[in-house]
Design an enzyme around this catalytic site. Structure first.
Site, mmCIF file in Angstrom:
data_model
loop_
_atom_site.group_PDB
_atom_site.id
_atom_site.type_symbol
_atom_site.label_atom_id
_atom_site.label_comp_id
_atom_site.label_asym_id
_atom_site.label_seq_id
_atom_site.Cartn_x
_atom_site.Cartn_y
_atom_site.Cartn_z
ATOM 1 N N THR A 121 0.830 -1.194 0.000
ATOM 2 C CA THR A 121 0.000 0.000 0.000
ATOM 3 C C THR A 121 0.867 1.247 0.000
ATOM 4 O OG1 THR A 121 -1.757 -1.159 1.187
ATOM 5 C CG2 THR A 121 -1.810 1.249 1.232
ATOM 6 N N CYS B 38 26.115 5.867 7.527
ATOM 7 C CA CYS B 38 25.812 4.437 7.609
ATOM 8 C C CYS B 38 26.909 3.647 8.314
ATOM 9 C CB CYS B 38 25.578 3.865 6.208
ATOM 10 S SG CYS B 38 24.078 4.489 5.423
#
Length: 384
Positions: A237, A325
Site C-alpha cells: 500500500t 551508515c
C-alpha cells in the site's frame, strides 16, 4: 545550532510537513479501493507521480515509488540480476559505492554472479577506459553513484553514458541520492540512463520514502510481491502522505536550484580557503565543478574522526564522519580506503555537508570554532 550534516539527512521543510499532515488527515483512503474515497487517494497518488516526472522531464509511468535509496539500489541491482540472469551473470560497479550497492553486489556474488569493482583515482573517480576493459559479453549491469557521499566526487556520467551507447543491452544505473538538486541533473537524466535512485529525506521530504526512475521498456524483476501496486512492480500500500510531501519537496528544491548551488559553493569555498592554511589538515574535496557543491571532507591529522565530530558538537556544530551508515561502527572511510589513503589518515576524516538553508555566517562561525579546536588538538598531540 549549526547543522552541517545534510548528506546524512535533511530537516523536513515546513511546507512539506504541512502537505504530509493534510494528506494524512484528509486523504487516508487506500488508492487501491474502489469507492470514491479510494479514487481521491488514487488521483492524488498519480498527480504526485506526474509532478515528479514533469520535474525530471520523463514520463509518469517511469516513476516508481520506494521506501528510499537503500530499497531503490537493492531493487535495481537484484531486479536486474533476476530479470537478465539468462543473458549473463556479470555486473560492474565502482569501489566507492554506498553499502546498499556494495552489499547487494556481494549477496549476488554468493548466488553465483560475478562482480567487477572499478578502481578510482586520487579524487575518487573512475576511469572510463577501465570500464570499457571490464565489459564482457555477459555483462548485464553497470551501476555508479552520481556524487560520492563521502567526499563529493562527481563521477564521469556523460562519458559512461557515451560508452554504454555501444552496449544497449546493458542496464545503466545511477545512484543519485546525493546528486539531486546539485546542478547536475543533465548528467543524471541523460538519454542513456536506464534506472536512477532517489531518496526523499535527502531533500527535505520525510524519511522512509523515495523513488526510482525506470526507463520505459527496461525490465526489472520485482522484489516486493503482493497486491500488485506500482503496475505490479512494487507491491505494498502506497505511503500517500509521504509521496505527496516528497513531490512538493522536489518542486521546492528545483525551483531555486541554481541559486542554492551557488550559495552552497560559496560556503564550501569559504571553509575550504580557511582550513587549507593549516599544516595538519588534509582536504579531499576540492571547490571545483568536478566535485559536488555541498560536500567537504577533510582530516586533522592525528585526531580520530569521531573525536573531531564530538568536539564540534560540544560547540553546537553538527558534522559527521564520512558516512552516516558506518559512523557508529568506527570504520575508516571506504572511499578513502579505495583511494589508497593510509588508514591512520582515513580514520581521521570528517565530512561537512551543506544545503540551501546554510549561510556564510555559519561558515565564519565554523572557521572560528575550527581555529580553537585545532589549537586544542595541537596542544594535546604535543603533550602526548
Amino acid at each position: 545550532m549549526i547543522y552541517f550534516d545534510n548528506s546524512a539527512t535533511t530537516q523536513v521543510a515546513p511546507a512539506v510537513l504541512d502537505t504530509y499532515t493534510k494528506v494524512s488527515q484528509q486523504v487516508w483512503g487506500n488508492p487501491s479501493s474502489l469507492h470514491n474515497f479510494g479514487e481521491t487517494a488514487y488521483h492524488l497518488l498519480e498527480q504526485s507521480r506526474k509532478q515528479i516526472a514533469d520535474l525530471l522531464g520523463v514520463q509518469s509511468n517511469e516513476i516508481l515509488f520506494t521506501s528510499g535509496g537503500t530499497e531503490g539500489d537493492n531493487w535495481v541491482v537484484k531486479g536486474t540480476a533476476l530479470e537478465k540472469r539468462a543473458f549473463g551473470k556479470h555486473l560492474i560497479t565502482t569501489a566507492v559505492e554506498h553499502p546498499a550497492i556494495q552489499n547487494s553486489m556481494e549477496q549476488l556474488r554468493d548466488l553465483g554472479f560475478e562482480i567487477t569493482y572499478l578502481p578510482v583515482d586520487q579524487e575518487g573517480r573512475i576511469n572510463v577506459a577501465d570500464l570499457k576493459a571490464a565489459i564482457r559479453p555477459d555483462t548485464i549491469l553497470v551501476s555508479t553513484m552520481a556524487v560520492n557521499n563521502e567526499i563529493g566526487t562527481i563521477q564521469p556520467l556523460a562519458e559512461v553514458a557515451a560508452l554504454l551507447k555501444q552496449y544497449p543491452r546493458i542496464h545503466f544505473h545511477i545512484d543519485a541520492v546525493q546528486g539531486i538538486g546539485k546542478g547536475i541533473q543533465d548528467l543524471i537524466m541523460n538519454d542513456r540512463v536506464d534506472f536512477v535512485t532517489f531518496s526523499g529525506h535527502k531533500f527535505h521530504a520525510p524519511r522512509g520514502i523515495g523513488f526510482i526512475y525506470a526507463r520505459q521498456g527496461r525490465k526489472l524483476a520485482p522484489l516486493m510481491s503482493g497486491g500488485g501496486q506500482e503496475s505490479n512492480r512494487r507491491s505494498g500500500t502506497e505511503n500517500l502522505p509521504a509521496i505527496a510531501a516528497m513531490a512538493k519537496a522536489l518542486r521546492l528544491l528545483l525551483s531555486d536550484e541554481s541559486e542554492n548551488v551557488a550559495r552552497e559553493r560559496a560556503i564550501k569555498q569559504r571553509i575550504y580557503d580557511h582550513i587549507r592554511q593549516f599544516a595538519k589538515v588534509t582536504i579531499f574535496s576540492q571547490p571545483t565543478t568536478a566535485f559536488a557543491p555541498h560536500i567537504l571532507c577533510f582530516t586533522i591529522n592525528g585526531v580520530r574522526g569521531e573525536t573531531i565530530v564530538h568536539a564540534f558538537e560540544d560547540q553546537g556544530i553538527y558534522i559527521s564522519t564520512t558516512s552516516a551508515c558506518s559512523s557508529k561502527k568506527h570504520l575508516a572511510s571506504s572511499t578513502l580506503t579505495a583511494m589508497h589513503v593510509p588508514e591512520d589518515v582515513a580514520t581521521s576524516a570528517v565530512r561537512i555537508s551543506l544545503d540551501e538553508n546554510n549561510t556564510l555566517a555559519e561558515a565564519d562561525q565554523f572557521n572560528q570554532t575550527f581555529d580553537q579546536l585545532y589549537q586544542k588538538f595541537s596542544k594535546i598531540n604535543a603533550n602526548a
